[in-house]
Design a protein around this motif. Structure first.
Motif, PDB file in Angstrom:
ATOM      1  N   ARG A   1      -4.162  -2.775   7.870  1.00  0.00           N
ATOM      2  CA  ARG A   1      -3.617  -4.130   7.989  1.00  0.00           C
ATOM      3  C   ARG A   1      -2.881  -4.315   9.307  1.00  0.00           C
ATOM      4  N   SER A   2      -2.734  -5.551   9.692  1.00  0.00           N
ATOM      5  CA  SER A   2      -2.189  -5.848  11.013  1.00  0.00           C
ATOM      6  C   SER A   2      -0.664  -5.847  11.084  1.00  0.00           C
ATOM      7  N   SER A   3       0.004  -5.737   9.957  1.00  0.00           N
ATOM      8  CA  SER A   3       1.465  -5.785  10.009  1.00  0.00           C
ATOM      9  C   SER A   3       2.085  -4.689   9.147  1.00  0.00           C
ATOM     10  N   ARG A   4       3.297  -4.335   9.508  1.00  0.00           N
ATOM     11  CA  ARG A   4       4.050  -3.351   8.719  1.00  0.00           C
ATOM     12  C   ARG A   4       4.324  -3.871   7.317  1.00  0.00           C
ATOM     13  N   VAL A   5       4.593  -5.155   7.220  1.00  0.00           N
ATOM     14  CA  VAL A   5       4.884  -5.752   5.918  1.00  0.00           C
ATOM     15  C   VAL A   5       3.693  -5.562   4.978  1.00  0.00           C
ATOM     16  N   ASP A   6       2.495  -5.791   5.488  1.00  0.00           N
ATOM     17  CA  ASP A   6       1.289  -5.593   4.677  1.00  0.00           C
ATOM     18  C   ASP A   6       1.116  -4.122   4.304  1.00  0.00           C
ATOM     19  N   PHE A   7       1.342  -3.228   5.266  1.00  0.00           N
ATOM     20  CA  PHE A   7       1.216  -1.800   4.999  1.00  0.00           C
ATOM     21  C   PHE A   7       2.186  -1.389   3.899  1.00  0.00           C
ATOM     22  N   VAL A   8       3.416  -1.857   3.985  1.00  0.00           N
ATOM     23  CA  VAL A   8       4.416  -1.541   2.955  1.00  0.00           C
ATOM     24  C   VAL A   8       3.972  -2.068   1.595  1.00  0.00           C
ATOM     25  N   ARG A   9       3.396  -3.253   1.566  1.00  0.00           N
ATOM     26  CA  ARG A   9       2.924  -3.820   0.302  1.00  0.00           C
ATOM     27  C   ARG A   9       1.850  -2.921  -0.324  1.00  0.00           C
ATOM     28  N   PHE A  10       0.923  -2.450   0.484  1.00  0.00           N
ATOM     29  CA  PHE A  10      -0.124  -1.567  -0.031  1.00  0.00           C
ATOM     30  C   PHE A  10       0.442  -0.201  -0.435  1.00  0.00           C
ATOM     31  N   LEU A  11       1.426   0.284   0.290  1.00  0.00           N
ATOM     32  CA  LEU A  11       2.070   1.542  -0.108  1.00  0.00           C
ATOM     33  C   LEU A  11       2.752   1.388  -1.460  1.00  0.00           C
ATOM     34  N   ARG A  12       3.338   0.242  -1.709  1.00  0.00           N
ATOM     35  CA  ARG A  12       3.974   0.000  -3.013  1.00  0.00           C
ATOM     36  C   ARG A  12       2.935  -0.054  -4.130  1.00  0.00           C
ATOM     37  N   VAL A  13       1.781  -0.627  -3.845  1.00  0.00           N
ATOM     38  CA  VAL A  13       0.695  -0.623  -4.826  1.00  0.00           C
ATOM     39  C   VAL A  13       0.254   0.816  -5.095  1.00  0.00           C
ATOM     40  N   ALA A  14       0.122   1.605  -4.025  1.00  0.00           N
ATOM     41  CA  ALA A  14      -0.259   3.013  -4.161  1.00  0.00           C
ATOM     42  C   ALA A  14       0.774   3.765  -4.998  1.00  0.00           C
ATOM     43  N   LEU A  15       2.040   3.465  -4.786  1.00  0.00           N
ATOM     44  CA  LEU A  15       3.105   4.108  -5.556  1.00  0.00           C
ATOM     45  C   LEU A  15       2.997   3.738  -7.037  1.00  0.00           C
ATOM     46  N   GLY A  16       2.691   2.489  -7.317  1.00  0.00           N
ATOM     47  CA  GLY A  16       2.483   2.063  -8.700  1.00  0.00           C
ATOM     48  C   GLY A  16       1.326   2.801  -9.349  1.00  0.00           C
ATOM     49  N   SER A  17       0.243   2.976  -8.602  1.00  0.00           N
ATOM     50  CA  SER A  17      -0.905   3.727  -9.122  1.00  0.00           C
ATOM     51  C   SER A  17      -0.540   5.185  -9.363  1.00  0.00           C
ATOM     52  N   LEU A  18       0.285   5.741  -8.492  1.00  0.00           N
ATOM     53  CA  LEU A  18       0.734   7.119  -8.670  1.00  0.00           C
ATOM     54  C   LEU A  18       1.551   7.247  -9.956  1.00  0.00           C
ATOM     55  N   PHE A  19       2.415   6.278 -10.215  1.00  0.00           N
ATOM     56  CA  PHE A  19       3.211   6.303 -11.449  1.00  0.00           C
ATOM     57  C   PHE A  19       2.311   6.178 -12.682  1.00  0.00           C
ATOM     58  N   GLU A  20       1.266   5.378 -12.576  1.00  0.00           N
ATOM     59  CA  GLU A  20       0.294   5.290 -13.675  1.00  0.00           C
ATOM     60  C   GLU A  20      -0.338   6.658 -13.921  1.00  0.00           C
ATOM     61  N   ALA A  21      -0.757   7.308 -12.851  1.00  0.00           N
ATOM     62  CA  ALA A  21      -1.394   8.620 -12.986  1.00  0.00           C
ATOM     63  C   ALA A  21      -0.426   9.638 -13.581  1.00  0.00           C
ATOM     64  N   GLN A  22       0.829   9.603 -13.174  1.00  0.00           N
ATOM     65  CA  GLN A  22       1.833  10.512 -13.744  1.00  0.00           C
ATOM     66  C   GLN A  22       1.954  10.290 -15.248  1.00  0.00           C
ATOM     67  N   THR A  23       1.976   9.043 -15.656  1.00  0.00           N
ATOM     68  CA  THR A  23       2.081   8.707 -17.080  1.00  0.00           C
ATOM     69  C   THR A  23       0.853   9.192 -17.844  1.00  0.00           C
ATOM     70  N   GLN A  24      -0.313   8.993 -17.268  1.00  0.00           N
ATOM     71  CA  GLN A  24      -1.555   9.415 -17.920  1.00  0.00           C
ATOM     72  C   GLN A  24      -1.657  10.939 -17.990  1.00  0.00           C
ATOM     73  N   LEU A  25      -1.179  11.624 -16.970  1.00  0.00           N
ATOM     74  CA  LEU A  25      -1.153  13.091 -17.013  1.00  0.00           C
ATOM     75  C   LEU A  25      -0.230  13.581 -18.121  1.00  0.00           C
ATOM     76  N   GLU A  26       0.924  12.931 -18.248  1.00  0.00           N
ATOM     77  CA  GLU A  26       1.872  13.294 -19.301  1.00  0.00           C
ATOM     78  C   GLU A  26       1.251  13.086 -20.683  1.00  0.00           C
ATOM     79  N   LEU A  27       0.556  11.979 -20.839  1.00  0.00           N
ATOM     80  CA  LEU A  27      -0.123  11.701 -22.102  1.00  0.00           C
ATOM     81  C   LEU A  27      -1.173  12.774 -22.387  1.00  0.00           C
ATOM     82  N   ALA A  28      -1.965  13.124 -21.367  1.00  0.00           N
ATOM     83  CA  ALA A  28      -2.992  14.156 -21.528  1.00  0.00           C
ATOM     84  C   ALA A  28      -2.364  15.497 -21.922  1.00  0.00           C
ATOM     85  N   LEU A  29      -1.204  15.792 -21.369  1.00  0.00           N
ATOM     86  CA  LEU A  29      -0.498  17.023 -21.732  1.00  0.00           C
ATOM     87  C   LEU A  29      -0.051  16.970 -23.188  1.00  0.00           C
TER      88      LEU A  29
END
Length: 122
Positions: A57-85
């Motif tokens: 993306r052309s701006s830092r603001v956009d990059f930060v927004r996508f990083l926050r989405v990535a962080l949300g997906s990471l939290f989803e994966a952590q939750t799903q791993l915990e469930l699988a355990l």
């Protein structure tokens, strides 16, 4: 020097995490193919994908927004791993390294978000 998203250490670690999730989820029961396996894999893959897309993306603001989405997906994966355990699909010896990887990625992304957000305001 960082020229592409592939040069970002956080992207490299997110890719390794996604590969690990794919490897470990192969052993899940067949009936979970379209359930937990699919959800876990999608959330794990979403992490490096959103880092890469945000980098383009052309701006830092956009990059930060996508990083926050990535962080949300990471939290989803952590939750799903915990469930699988807890269900017994993942042994503690498989869960531990994946969870540790995810926590390292979480710390890296949080720090990168804070740094970029601070620069965007300046």
């Amino acid at each position: 020097m960082i020229r592409t998203f592939r040069d970002l250490l956080v992207w490299q670690k997110a890719m390794a995490f996604a590969l690990g999730v794919y490897r470990e989820s192969r052993g899940f029961p067949r009936e979970e193919t379209f359930g937990l396996v699919s959800q876990l894999r999608r959330s794990a893959v979403s992490v490096p994908c959103n880092i890469a897309e945000g980098f383009s993306r052309s701006s830092r603001v956009d990059f930060v927004r996508f990083l926050r989405v990535a962080l949300g997906s990471l939290f989803e994966a952590q939750t799903q791993l915990e469930l699988a355990l807890q269900i017994g699909y993942l042994a503690p010896g498989s869960y531990g390294p994946l969870f540790d990887q995810s926590r390292e990625i979480e710390r890296m992304m949080t720090a990168l978000i804070a740094k970029l957000a601070k620069k965007a305001k300046a």
